[in-house]
Scaffold this active site. Structure first.
Site, PDB file in Angstrom:
ATOM      1  N   ARG A 254      -4.268  22.359 -12.773  1.00  0.00           N
ATOM      2  CA  ARG A 254      -3.292  21.616 -13.563  1.00  0.00           C
ATOM      3  C   ARG A 254      -3.549  21.668 -15.057  1.00  0.00           C
ATOM      4  O   ARG A 254      -2.694  21.320 -15.844  1.00  0.00           O
ATOM      5  CB  ARG A 254      -3.341  20.124 -13.165  1.00  0.00           C
ATOM      6  CG  ARG A 254      -2.332  19.718 -12.145  1.00  0.00           C
ATOM      7  CD  ARG A 254      -2.212  18.191 -12.171  1.00  0.00           C
ATOM      8  NE  ARG A 254      -1.560  17.731 -10.966  1.00  0.00           N
ATOM      9  CZ  ARG A 254      -0.671  16.741 -10.931  1.00  0.00           C
ATOM     10  NH1 ARG A 254      -0.351  16.090 -12.030  1.00  0.00           N
ATOM     11  NH2 ARG A 254      -0.127  16.372  -9.804  1.00  0.00           N
TER      12      ARG A 254
ATOM     13  N   ARG B  49       0.810  -1.229   0.000  1.00  0.00           N
ATOM     14  CA  ARG B  49       0.000   0.000   0.000  1.00  0.00           C
ATOM     15  C   ARG B  49       0.837   1.270   0.000  1.00  0.00           C
ATOM     16  O   ARG B  49       0.409   2.322   0.473  1.00  0.00           O
ATOM     17  CB  ARG B  49      -0.969   0.019   1.169  1.00  0.00           C
ATOM     18  CG  ARG B  49      -2.025  -1.034   1.034  1.00  0.00           C
ATOM     19  CD  ARG B  49      -3.112  -0.935   2.073  1.00  0.00           C
ATOM     20  NE  ARG B  49      -3.880  -2.159   2.031  1.00  0.00           N
ATOM     21  CZ  ARG B  49      -3.501  -3.282   2.599  1.00  0.00           C
ATOM     22  NH1 ARG B  49      -2.380  -3.329   3.290  1.00  0.00           N
ATOM     23  NH2 ARG B  49      -4.232  -4.363   2.486  1.00  0.00           N
TER      24      ARG B  49
END
Ligand SMILES: NC(=O)c1ccc[n+]([C@@H]2O[C@H](COP(=O)([O-])OP(=O)(O)OC[C@H]3O[C@@H](n4cnc5c(N)ncnc54)[C@H](O)[C@@H]3O)[C@@H](O)[C@H]2O)c1
Ligand SMILES: [Zn+2]
Length: 378
Positions: free
Chosen positions: A255, A134
């Site tokens: 962005r 993870r």
């Protein structure tokens, strides 16, 4: 234009507890170990890190030795996996190979991944770092100009599905990015040019000085002039870092200015088929020209900006025209773009050199003229 050695070699990407540092290295690779240690110690996973896996490809692996030695000096033992070079390596199969190796090495959550290579290696190794246990710490050592100015900054990692590019992925911020422009010495000129297209993009969206700097320094860039390379890498990373810090997961819209040249560029790339015939940066070169001409036809700018852009890209050895353009397929590819809204196509277009603005367009006729003009000068 005079080039000054940059004084500032460090950029802090401000993302709260995921903040990290980009360093434009001075000559010595010995400092890399200290940088890696410092970067790793900033996060829970990196604290006390004693082992890492360097993920690289066979074109780049000869650069690995000094980095491994440097890591050893700060108490990090390095293992290495060498993958085949090229876009086809950006696959789940290659991620699987990396994961197999991590399991074999009994890697735990304090085990780091070091991506040494171009954007393919960075995206793939970054994705492996995002999903193994993870999430394990990631250090990037980008070695292509494209990776140094673009893909190593921003936290996007992932691989391609056989049918869809970049569709499998995760956000995973690196612990640190170490950029040594010396690594570009053996990068083929065509790859250097592909990276330079993204630098021109940063100039056009945000920085007239950078655009002018590219106009004056194309030949020094090809001679791998260190101060020129360091300056453009520094400026580009500063711009990208600032933009992504304001929109970490691409949800706020900030962005999107990075997509200038990419609406049409991505479509050209998709139609060309990712087989190396048209490199990403080359498609972006064409996309920037067509999108600038589109802005011109909307009355946003005069024709001098497009002429100047074409001259610069041509000077950099980038394509400014393309044969056998399949317009219908390009439009079809643009329509599939996930950034579109209500059936209209989303564009980032120039208002001037250094300033862009987003617009949703359904004027297919105008888009057609701008794209078809790319065949004009052949
Ligand atoms: N994550 C992002 O935000 C982001 C942004 C832009 C692009 N990308 C991805 O980046 C990839 C393209 O990156 P790229 O252009 O670096 O491609 P790449 O990694 O395939 O590198 C290009 C070629 O140059 C070789 N190479 C790299 N460094 C070298 C060196 N120092 N000396 C000699 N040869 C060297 C590589 O082996 C390869 O053959 C694409 O998959 C693209 O989707 C990701
Ligand atoms: Zn790009």
């Amino acid at each position: 234009m005079k080039v000054n050695m940059i004084e500032n070699r460090s950029i802090e990407v401000d993302l709260g507890d995921r903040s990290y540092e980009i360093v434009i290295a001075e000559r010595s690779r010995d400092d890399f170990g200290a940088f890696a240690r410092r970067s790793l110690e900033r996060s829970w996973g990196g604290r006390g890190c004693k082992r890492c896996l360097i993920v690289t490809d066979r074109n780049v692996s000869q650069l690995a030795g000094p980095f491994e030695d440097s890591l050893l000096r700060v108490g990090v033992e390095a293992n290495r996996i060498e993958l085949n070079p090229g876009e086809s390596t950006k696959s789940l199969a290659a991620v699987s190979e990396v994961l197999d190796r991590l399991v074999e090495l009994k890697a735990d959550r304090h085990f780091a991944i070091v991506a040494l290579g171009g954007g393919v290696i960075g995206d793939l190794a970054g994705f492996a770092a995002a999903i193994y246990a993870r999430g394990v710490p990631l250090i990037m050592i980008p070695t292509s100009l494209l990776a140094q100015v673009d893909s190593s900054v921003g936290g996007k990692t992932g691989v391609n599905h056989p049918q869809v590019k970049n569709i499998i992925g995760a956000f995973h911020q690196p612990a640190g990015v170490w950029i040594d422009v010396e690594t570009l010495t053996k990068l083929p000129d065509r790859e250097l040019a592909a990276g330079a297209a993204e630098v021109v993009k940063y100039g056009l969206i945000r920085d007239l000085n950078l655009f002018e700097f590219m106009e004056f320094n194309a030949s020094r860039l090809y001679r791998r002039d260190r101060s020129v390379l360091e300056r453009i890498v520094y400026q580009s990373c500063s711009i990208k870092a600032e933009v992504v810090a304001g929109d970490e997961r691409e949800q706020g819209g900030a962005r999107e200015i990075l997509n200038f040249g990419h609406t049409i560029g991505h479509a050209i790339e998709a139609v060309a088929g990712y087989d190396g015939r048209v490199l990403h940066g080359e498609a972006v070169s064409l996309g920037m020209i067509a999108e600038t001409r589109l802005a011109e036809s909307l009355g946003w700018i005069n024709s001098q900006i497009g002429d100047r852009l074409e001259r610069l890209l041509d000077n950099l050895g980038l394509p400014t025209a393309i044969k056998d353009l399949e317009f219908e397929r390009i439009i079809e590819a643009m329509r599939r773009d996930k950034k579109n809204r209500d059936g209209r196509i989303r564009f980032i277009l120039p208002r001037s050199i250094g300033e862009v603005e987003g617009i949703d367009l359904d004027e297919i006729g105008l888009i057609r003229v701008a794209v078809e003009r790319l065949q004009g000068s052949i």
